[in-house]
Design a protein around this motif. Sequence first.
Motif, mmCIF file in Angstrom:
data_model
loop_
_atom_site.group_PDB
_atom_site.id
_atom_site.type_symbol
_atom_site.label_atom_id
_atom_site.label_comp_id
_atom_site.label_asym_id
_atom_site.label_seq_id
_atom_site.Cartn_x
_atom_site.Cartn_y
_atom_site.Cartn_z
ATOM 1 N N ASN A 98 -22.408 -18.424 -55.097
ATOM 2 C CA ASN A 98 -21.560 -19.460 -55.680
ATOM 3 C C ASN A 98 -21.893 -20.836 -55.110
ATOM 4 O O ASN A 98 -21.874 -21.833 -55.832
ATOM 5 C CB ASN A 98 -20.086 -19.136 -55.465
ATOM 6 C CG ASN A 98 -19.644 -17.942 -56.278
ATOM 7 O OD1 ASN A 98 -20.323 -17.528 -57.204
ATOM 8 N ND2 ASN A 98 -18.508 -17.375 -55.921
ATOM 9 N N LEU A 99 -22.203 -20.901 -53.818
ATOM 10 C CA LEU A 99 -22.598 -22.169 -53.210
ATOM 11 C C LEU A 99 -23.903 -22.670 -53.805
ATOM 12 O O LEU A 99 -24.045 -23.862 -54.103
ATOM 13 C CB LEU A 99 -22.724 -22.012 -51.695
ATOM 14 C CG LEU A 99 -23.034 -23.264 -50.896
ATOM 15 C CD1 LEU A 99 -21.931 -24.293 -51.089
ATOM 16 C CD2 LEU A 99 -23.201 -22.934 -49.435
ATOM 17 N N ASP B 175 -16.925 -11.865 -50.024
ATOM 18 C CA ASP B 175 -18.211 -11.256 -49.718
ATOM 19 C C ASP B 175 -19.237 -12.364 -49.451
ATOM 20 O O ASP B 175 -19.390 -13.268 -50.265
ATOM 21 C CB ASP B 175 -18.654 -10.389 -50.902
ATOM 22 C CG ASP B 175 -19.969 -9.680 -50.651
ATOM 23 O OD1 ASP B 175 -20.398 -9.613 -49.484
ATOM 24 O OD2 ASP B 175 -20.571 -9.192 -51.628
ATOM 25 N N PRO B 176 -19.949 -12.320 -48.323
ATOM 26 C CA PRO B 176 -20.900 -13.393 -47.998
ATOM 27 C C PRO B 176 -21.987 -13.594 -49.050
ATOM 28 O O PRO B 176 -22.392 -14.728 -49.307
ATOM 29 C CB PRO B 176 -21.515 -12.941 -46.667
ATOM 30 C CG PRO B 176 -20.553 -11.978 -46.093
ATOM 31 C CD PRO B 176 -19.847 -11.343 -47.252
ATOM 32 N N ARG B 177 -22.446 -12.531 -49.673
ATOM 33 C CA ARG B 177 -23.483 -12.679 -50.707
ATOM 34 C C ARG B 177 -22.940 -13.448 -51.906
ATOM 35 O O ARG B 177 -23.615 -14.306 -52.465
ATOM 36 C CB ARG B 177 -24.008 -11.315 -51.140
ATOM 37 C CG ARG B 177 -24.837 -10.617 -50.069
ATOM 38 C CD ARG B 177 -25.249 -9.251 -50.522
ATOM 39 N NE ARG B 177 -24.038 -8.430 -50.624
ATOM 40 C CZ ARG B 177 -23.897 -7.376 -51.386
ATOM 41 N NH1 ARG B 177 -24.870 -6.975 -52.146
ATOM 42 N NH2 ARG B 177 -22.777 -6.694 -51.405
ATOM 43 N N VAL B 178 -21.713 -13.137 -52.306
ATOM 44 C CA VAL B 178 -21.098 -13.832 -53.437
ATOM 45 C C VAL B 178 -20.855 -15.291 -53.079
ATOM 46 O O VAL B 178 -21.079 -16.190 -53.901
ATOM 47 C CB VAL B 178 -19.779 -13.132 -53.846
ATOM 48 C CG1 VAL B 178 -19.028 -13.919 -54.898
ATOM 49 C CG2 VAL B 178 -20.064 -11.723 -54.339
ATOM 50 N N ARG B 179 -20.409 -15.554 -51.865
ATOM 51 C CA ARG B 179 -20.176 -16.935 -51.436
ATOM 52 C C ARG B 179 -21.471 -17.738 -51.437
ATOM 53 O O ARG B 179 -21.493 -18.886 -51.872
ATOM 54 C CB ARG B 179 -19.528 -16.950 -50.053
ATOM 55 C CG ARG B 179 -18.101 -16.435 -50.089
ATOM 56 C CD ARG B 179 -17.489 -16.384 -48.741
ATOM 57 N NE ARG B 179 -17.373 -17.740 -48.223
ATOM 58 C CZ ARG B 179 -16.866 -18.010 -47.047
ATOM 59 N NH1 ARG B 179 -16.440 -17.043 -46.278
ATOM 60 N NH2 ARG B 179 -16.790 -19.247 -46.625
ATOM 61 N N ARG B 180 -22.567 -17.127 -50.947
ATOM 62 C CA ARG B 180 -23.863 -17.828 -50.957
ATOM 63 C C ARG B 180 -24.313 -18.104 -52.384
ATOM 64 O O ARG B 180 -24.786 -19.187 -52.696
ATOM 65 C CB ARG B 180 -24.918 -17.013 -50.218
ATOM 66 C CG ARG B 180 -24.866 -17.161 -48.721
ATOM 67 C CD ARG B 180 -26.088 -16.559 -48.064
ATOM 68 N NE ARG B 180 -26.216 -15.139 -48.277
ATOM 69 C CZ ARG B 180 -25.719 -14.206 -47.477
ATOM 70 N NH1 ARG B 180 -25.026 -14.561 -46.415
ATOM 71 N NH2 ARG B 180 -25.882 -12.930 -47.738
ATOM 72 N N VAL C 211 -26.728 -26.502 -57.317
ATOM 73 C CA VAL C 211 -27.649 -26.776 -58.423
ATOM 74 C C VAL C 211 -26.927 -27.555 -59.521
ATOM 75 O O VAL C 211 -27.489 -28.515 -60.082
ATOM 76 C CB VAL C 211 -28.257 -25.461 -58.963
ATOM 77 C CG1 VAL C 211 -28.991 -25.677 -60.271
ATOM 78 C CG2 VAL C 211 -29.186 -24.849 -57.929
ATOM 79 N N ALA C 212 -25.697 -27.181 -59.841
ATOM 80 C CA ALA C 212 -24.943 -27.884 -60.890
ATOM 81 C C ALA C 212 -24.679 -29.339 -60.504
ATOM 82 O O ALA C 212 -24.856 -30.249 -61.324
ATOM 83 C CB ALA C 212 -23.627 -27.160 -61.166
#
Length: 148
Positions: A117-118, A110-115, A123-124
């Motif tokens: 997670n990216l 899912d593009p929203r989940v990929r964004r 940030v990490a």
Amino acid sequence: MIAPKSGTLAYMIAESDEVNGAVAKDSRLGSRAPAFVQRSRPLHAVWRAGIFLAGLAVIGGGVILLPLPGPGWLIIFGGMAIWGTEFVWAQKVLRWTRRKVTAAARAAADPRVRRRNLLIGTVAVALLAGLAIWYVLSYGFTLPWQLG
């Protein structure tokens, strides 16, 4: 075997929860031992014991590899697949696992989940890089256990 409402017998397909009348012999739940083994009760018991021990050995090897670098989980699921050739409970566990992995892969695509997670990963990494820069500027390249 499961009897559908029409009164005919059918096998439950191992890959899904659907019931069909005409399915391949390899897709039904239950033993996949050769016919001559299934005809003899003592031979079938020995066959099942052999399959159990082979699957147990493979799963044991996978458990040993879990803390080590190597494909521990892959080997464990290979052992479950060995058990799945003979035991219905293992076939059901593998079917459930396959559904969960497919759902997780679909959710990860899912593009929203990929964004998201990216963004979390960026940030990490930035936070860790900032901490490393702060440490080097504060203490130089001295290791933490040599600061005293």
